[in-house]
Structures are given as C-alpha cells and as structure tokens.
Design an enzyme around this catalytic site. Structure first.
Site, short mmCIF file in Angstrom:
data_model
loop_
_atom_site.label_atom_id
_atom_site.label_comp_id
_atom_site.label_asym_id
_atom_site.label_seq_id
_atom_site.Cartn_x
_atom_site.Cartn_y
_atom_site.Cartn_z
N GLU A 185 9.10 -4.41 13.03
CA GLU A 185 8.96 -3.29 12.10
C GLU A 185 7.69 -2.54 12.50
OE1 GLU A 185 7.78 -4.17 8.03
OE2 GLU A 185 8.95 -2.48 7.30
N LYS B 37 -1.23 -6.88 -9.39
CA LYS B 37 -2.19 -7.00 -8.29
C LYS B 37 -1.75 -5.99 -7.23
CE LYS B 37 -2.94 -8.38 -4.59
NZ LYS B 37 -3.24 -7.37 -3.53
N PHE C 28 0.81 -1.22 0.00
CA PHE C 28 0.00 0.00 0.00
C PHE C 28 0.84 1.27 0.00
CE2 PHE C 28 0.88 -0.21 4.56
CZ PHE C 28 1.06 1.14 4.85
N CYS D 168 9.60 1.74 3.23
CA CYS D 168 10.50 0.61 3.53
C CYS D 168 11.92 1.10 3.74
CB CYS D 168 10.46 -0.40 2.41
SG CYS D 168 10.95 0.35 0.87
N GLU E 18 -4.92 -3.70 -2.02
CA GLU E 18 -6.37 -3.45 -2.00
C GLU E 18 -6.71 -2.19 -1.18
OE1 GLU E 18 -4.59 -5.70 -0.53
OE2 GLU E 18 -5.61 -6.76 1.11
N ARG E 19 -5.70 -1.60 -0.49
CA ARG E 19 -5.98 -0.39 0.29
C ARG E 19 -6.05 0.85 -0.60
NH1 ARG E 19 -7.08 -3.17 4.01
NH2 ARG E 19 -5.58 -4.54 5.01
P1 NAD Z 1 1.56 -6.64 2.97
O1 NAD Z 1 2.59 -7.70 3.00
O2 NAD Z 1 0.45 -6.69 3.96
O3 NAD Z 1 0.83 -6.61 1.53
C1 NAD Z 1 1.57 -6.60 0.34
C2 NAD Z 1 0.76 -7.29 -0.74
O4 NAD Z 1 0.55 -8.64 -0.36
C3 NAD Z 1 -0.60 -6.67 -0.98
O5 NAD Z 1 -0.83 -6.66 -2.37
C4 NAD Z 1 -1.55 -7.60 -0.24
O6 NAD Z 1 -2.81 -7.68 -0.86
C5 NAD Z 1 -0.84 -8.93 -0.30
N1 NAD Z 1 -1.06 -9.74 0.90
C6 NAD Z 1 -1.26 -9.31 2.17
N2 NAD Z 1 -1.40 -10.35 3.01
C7 NAD Z 1 -1.28 -11.46 2.26
C8 NAD Z 1 -1.32 -12.86 2.58
N3 NAD Z 1 -1.51 -13.30 3.81
N4 NAD Z 1 -1.18 -13.73 1.56
C9 NAD Z 1 -0.96 -13.30 0.30
N5 NAD Z 1 -0.91 -12.00 -0.05
C10 NAD Z 1 -1.07 -11.08 0.92
O7 NAD Z 1 2.33 -5.24 3.03
P2 NAD Z 1 1.69 -3.80 3.14
O8 NAD Z 1 1.15 -3.61 4.51
O9 NAD Z 1 0.83 -3.49 1.97
O10 NAD Z 1 3.02 -2.90 2.96
C11 NAD Z 1 3.89 -2.62 4.01
C12 NAD Z 1 5.06 -3.58 4.05
O11 NAD Z 1 5.74 -3.56 2.81
C13 NAD Z 1 6.10 -3.19 5.08
O12 NAD Z 1 6.54 -4.36 5.71
C14 NAD Z 1 7.21 -2.57 4.24
O13 NAD Z 1 8.50 -2.63 4.81
C15 NAD Z 1 7.14 -3.40 3.03
N6 NAD Z 1 7.76 -2.74 1.89
C16 NAD Z 1 8.97 -3.18 1.49
C17 NAD Z 1 9.62 -2.56 0.43
C18 NAD Z 1 10.97 -3.03 -0.02
O14 NAD Z 1 11.44 -2.51 -1.00
N7 NAD Z 1 11.60 -3.97 0.65
C19 NAD Z 1 9.00 -1.49 -0.23
C20 NAD Z 1 7.75 -1.08 0.20
C21 NAD Z 1 7.13 -1.71 1.26
#
Ligand code: NAD
Length: 502
Positions: A387, A178, A154, A286, A181-182
C-alpha cells in the site's frame, strides 16, 4: 479554548480540557510548510485510566437517559458542526494538508453519520411476540456495552472518528477517542462542540498518544469495545490483543483498490474519475484508487488519457485557491513514497509521470510528492504488493474481465473495487464475483452513505461488523431476549421438564 494558539494540547476528560500526566510529547507539523504547529501529549497508562474512570462514572446516567434525549443532543451537535464547518475544515487542512474543499467534504460525510445516529429511537427498536406460549410473551432489546474506545488514523481526522462516536453514544455508551497523534486537534474541537450541545460530562473523552496509549486501552478492563481504523499490521495486532483481552473489536486496515476499465467504457469519463480517485487527498484515502486495470486494447488509450490529465493536476498548499492536491502527511511519508517509486523503476515498471521532484515555490520545506503514474506494472513488484498511500497510480494490463477479477480476488487487501463499462452484463458479473467489501460501478470511490455500512474483507478488516449504518448499531449494542409471564395465581408454575410452549 483557542486551540490554534496552544503550544501544548490538553486531553479532554470528564467534560473539560485537562493537562496530561505523561511527560512525553510529539510534534504536530503543517505538512505544507514543514513548520511545527503545536505539541501533542503521548498519553501513558495513568492518562488512559483517568479517561476510563470518567467514562465509567458517566455511563449509568447516560445509559438511563431516553434515546430521544440522546438524539436531540446529537441534533444540536450536528447543527454546531454545520455552523463551524469552514473553520473546522481549515483546522483539518492545516494539520493534514488536504485542500479546504476536500476537508469540508470529509466533514460533511461525518455529519451524515451524526444524522443517521439521530434516528436512534427507531434504530434501537426490538422485536415483540405476543403469546409465544400460553400467556407468555417474548421481546428483544439492544443494550449499550459500556465504555467503548475509538483509535483512528491521520487521513480523516474528522470523518473517521465520526464513523464511530455518534453511533456509540447514541446507543447509550460512553466513549474514549484516541485520534492520530499527527492531526489530533480536531478531536478536541468536536469535544468542545459536544459539550456545547449538552452532552453530559464524561460521555465523550479524548486521549492523545501513540502505541503506549493504545496498549493501555487494549489492557484496560473497563473498556469493553474497541473500534480501530488504520494500517493492516496495527489492525491485526489490535484485533488479536483486544479480543484476547475479552473485548469486542472491529479493526479496519489498509487497502489496494483496483479500478477495472473495460474496452467499452467511456474513456474520458473513466480517466477523469480515476484521476480524482488516485490523486485526491494526495492518495491518502483508504478508498483511493491505486491500481488501474486496463482490459485488452483499451490500455494505450487509457494510459495516454491518464497521463494527459495527471500532468494538469494543480499541486499546492491545501489552503491556496486552485490547489487540487496538497502535500503528504510527514517527511517520513514522502521519503517512503519516493523510495517505492525508485523501487518501481528498479523493478522494471514504466514510469510515465514522475512526481519525485515536485517543487512548490515558497513551500520548499513542505512534504510534496507530485502525481506519479506507472504503466506495465506486474503483481510481483513492490509497487503492486504494498500500500503506497501516496499520489501514485499504477497500471496493470490484463486480457479479460475474468483475469481482472482474479487479480483483485487474489490481492491480500479487499476494501473497494470499481468497474468502468457500458455493459450491464459485465457490471452484474463483476459485482457478484468480485470479493471485496465495497464495489463501484462507474463510481471510482464507492464509499457507502452513513445509512449503509463501510468495511472491507480479508486484510482490510478484522472482525465481523463493518462501521456505521446498522452494523454500527449492532457493534455498539448487545442483544437481550426477555421471555415473560404474569400469572395471577400459582397454577402455571414451571415443572421439572424442559419447558416447551406448545
Ligand atoms: P496507523 O496504523 O499508523 O495509525 C492508526 C492509529 O494507530 C493511530 O491512532 C496511531 O497512533 C496508532 N498506532 C500506530 N502505530 C501503532 C502501533 N505500533 N501500535 C499501536 N497503535 C499504533 O495508520 P495511519 O498512518 O494513521 O493511517 C493510514 C492507514 O490507515 C492506511 O493504511 C489506510 O489504508 C488506513 N485506513 C483505512 C481505512 C479503512 O476504512 N479501512 C480508513 C482510513 C485509513
């Protein structure tokens, strides 16, 4: 399509907006007001199959089109993104909560990846060796993989998808995005602009959804590669499941980025840099700095400098002039962050600034947390181990640069780390000894430019290749080596022995 007036978002399949097959829907909320803006379909396996079929159908012609033609479409797309940047930033800010300036900056960083991808005719050039044996030549090619998917978080609804799809499609692949969804509406706007730029139908598709859509992507036999950015537990699951199913996977996870301040650093400069890096985008980056490591006798002065500046941060809705920090993404995120601050107090860290009771007049239903600063944090505390992904900066005190490097190298996350110093010797030592993917020297958020690659180590990335830059080109292509001879009679026919070219 005026997305802002839609009650229910469509999917984007085969070059047009289509209603989803699923009957499950989620809410998209404005985090600054708590108001529900629109609803998002949570795609099922049939929706994923429809997107995969469109992508499979589009792939052969797209792969056959010259890279220069693909690049020209991306050039037009780049110009459209630039033309519409202000409106796009407004959409990002509305659904994510970040300030308009910050949203615009993130779109610019994404546009830079498009600009890198427009160099694809050059980037795809292979190698050629004349006469590797008598009248035998060899050359190498990089070919597209087929249908690739991107699953994104998101926190950067424009930039992180743009880390992926411009390079994937420039390489000749078809793509299924994909998004989170937020805040998924931005993905549909990019699909519209790609069509306007002349991208053939089916080369870029958008499916919305949650874990059900992700599971269907990971199981679909026609999807050959998956790029993921999100939290570490999901990254690990996606890497394990995707590779188990025979797919190529790069999965970027969470982070806990440390910034080390040495006693010889310019304290005012370091404190200013850390405030922006810790509280910008409400800490939902991140590459946010979440741990300030104070070395030796700089600690008290650093704490005072940070506290003084953190108190001045203007918190407010992202679209209000003068706001420096907006809300966090959801009510649940706010409760989780506040819960971690409670835990930090319970575990004995010193709460220097408490953002738990942030009050923004007229925005009482928004998801605000104020800048929060802890001192005297120890590595065993939850606020150090987890985190937080919110506007919380914690200070850890150590005695030496070696101790600071050891702290960073033993943390399970390894995305970025920064050092503030005036010593070239200390800086060189730090950049060589620190075990993370991205290092900043007097630069708090060392996000590499599009023509370098972005990625962490350990629990911050599962897979072998980072995103964008040349790693992006490698990820979205596979190598082929051709060895060829053109005899004009049968005299050079191969024998039964192992061929050698001597
Ligand atoms: P998230 O892991 O909750 O969601 C990321 C994606 O995965 C979304 O599209 C979501 O729909 C999907 N998803 C969520 N739960 C899932 C599950 N149980 N099974 C399968 N798919 C699932 O992350 P978020 O809250 O959207 O974003 C924040 C996180 O992303 C933080 O941990 C941040 O550090 C990380 N991030 C990392 C980087 C990087 O470059 N390393 C960059 C941006 C964000």
């Amino acid at each position: 399509m005026d997305l802002t007036t839609l009650e229910r978002l469509p999917l984007w399949i085969g070059g047009r907006a289509v209603p989803a097959h699923t009957t499950r829907y989620g809410e998209i909320t404005n985090p600054a007001t708590g108001e529900v803006l629109r609803h998002v379909p949570l795609a099922d396996a049939d929706d994923i199959s429809a997107a995969a079929s469109a992508a499979v159908a589009a792939f052969p012609a797209w792969r056959a089109s010259p890279p220069l033609r693909r690049a020209r479409i991306l050039m037009r797309f780049r110009d459209l993104m630039e033309t519409h940047k202000k409106d796009l930033a407004r959409l990002v800010s509305q659904e994510h909560g970040k300030t308009l300036v910050d949203a615009e900056g993130s779109i610019t960083r994404g546009i830079e990846v498009i600009e890198f991808a427009t160099g694809i005719p050059h980037l795809l050039k292979g190698e050629f060796s004349d006469n590797v044996g008598t009248e035998v030549d060899s050359f190498s090619l990089r070919e597209p993989i087929g249908v690739c998917a991107g699953i994104t978080p998101f926190n950067f609804p424009a930039m992180v998808p743009m880390w992926m799809f411009p390079i994937a499609i420039a390489c000749g692949n078809a793509f299924i995005l994909k998004p989170s969804e937020r805040d998924p509406t931005m993905s549909l706007r990019m699909a519209e602009l790609l069509r306007e730029a002349g991208l053939p139908d089916g080369v870029f598709n958008v499916v919305h959804g949650d874990k059900e859509a992700v599971a269907a992507i990971l199981a679909h036999p026609d999807i050959k590669a998956v790029s993921f950015v999100g939290s570490t537990p999901v990254a690990r699951y996606i890497y394990q499941t995707g590779t188990h199913n025979g797919k190529r996977v790069q999965a970027l996870g969470g982070a806990k980025n440390h910034a080390v301040v040495l006693p010889d650093a310019d304290l005012g400069f370091a404190a200013e840099a850390l405030i922006g890096a810790a509280y910008g985008s409400a800490g939902e980056r991140c590459m946010a700095v979440s741990v300030a490591v104070a070395v030796g006798d700089v600690a008290d002065a650093l704490r005072d400098a940070l506290a003084q500046r953190a108190r001045r941060v203007t918190v407010g809705p992202g679209d209000r002039a003068g706001s420096e920090m907006g809300p966090v993404i959801t009510c649940a995120a706010r409760d989780r962050i506040v819960g971690l601050i409670d835990k930090g107090v319970e575990e004995g860290a010193t709460l220097v600034i408490d953002g738990r009771k942030a009050h923004i007049a007229g925005h009482e239903a928004g998801f605000f947390v104020g800048p929060t600063l802890f001192d005297d944090t120890r590595p065993e505390m939850a606020i150090y181990r987890e985190e937080i992904f919110g506007p919380v900066l914690i200070m850890v005190r150590v005695e030496s640069l070696e101790e600071a490097i050891h702290l960073i190298n033993t943390n399970p996350y390894a995305n970025g780390a920064a050092l503030f110093t005036r010593s070239g010797y200390a800086a060189r030592r730090f950049q060589r000894e620190v075990e993370v993917g991205m290092v900043g020297i007097n630069v708090p958020i060392p996000v590499p430019m599009a023509f370098y690659s972005f990625g962490g180590w350990r629990n911050s990335l599962f897979g072998d290749l980072h995103v964008h830059g040349m790693d992006g080109v490698r990820f979205y292509t596979r190598g082929k080596a051709v060895t060829a001879r053109w005899p004009d009679d049968g005299s050079a026919a191969p024998g039964f022995h192992m061929p050698t070219m001597g």
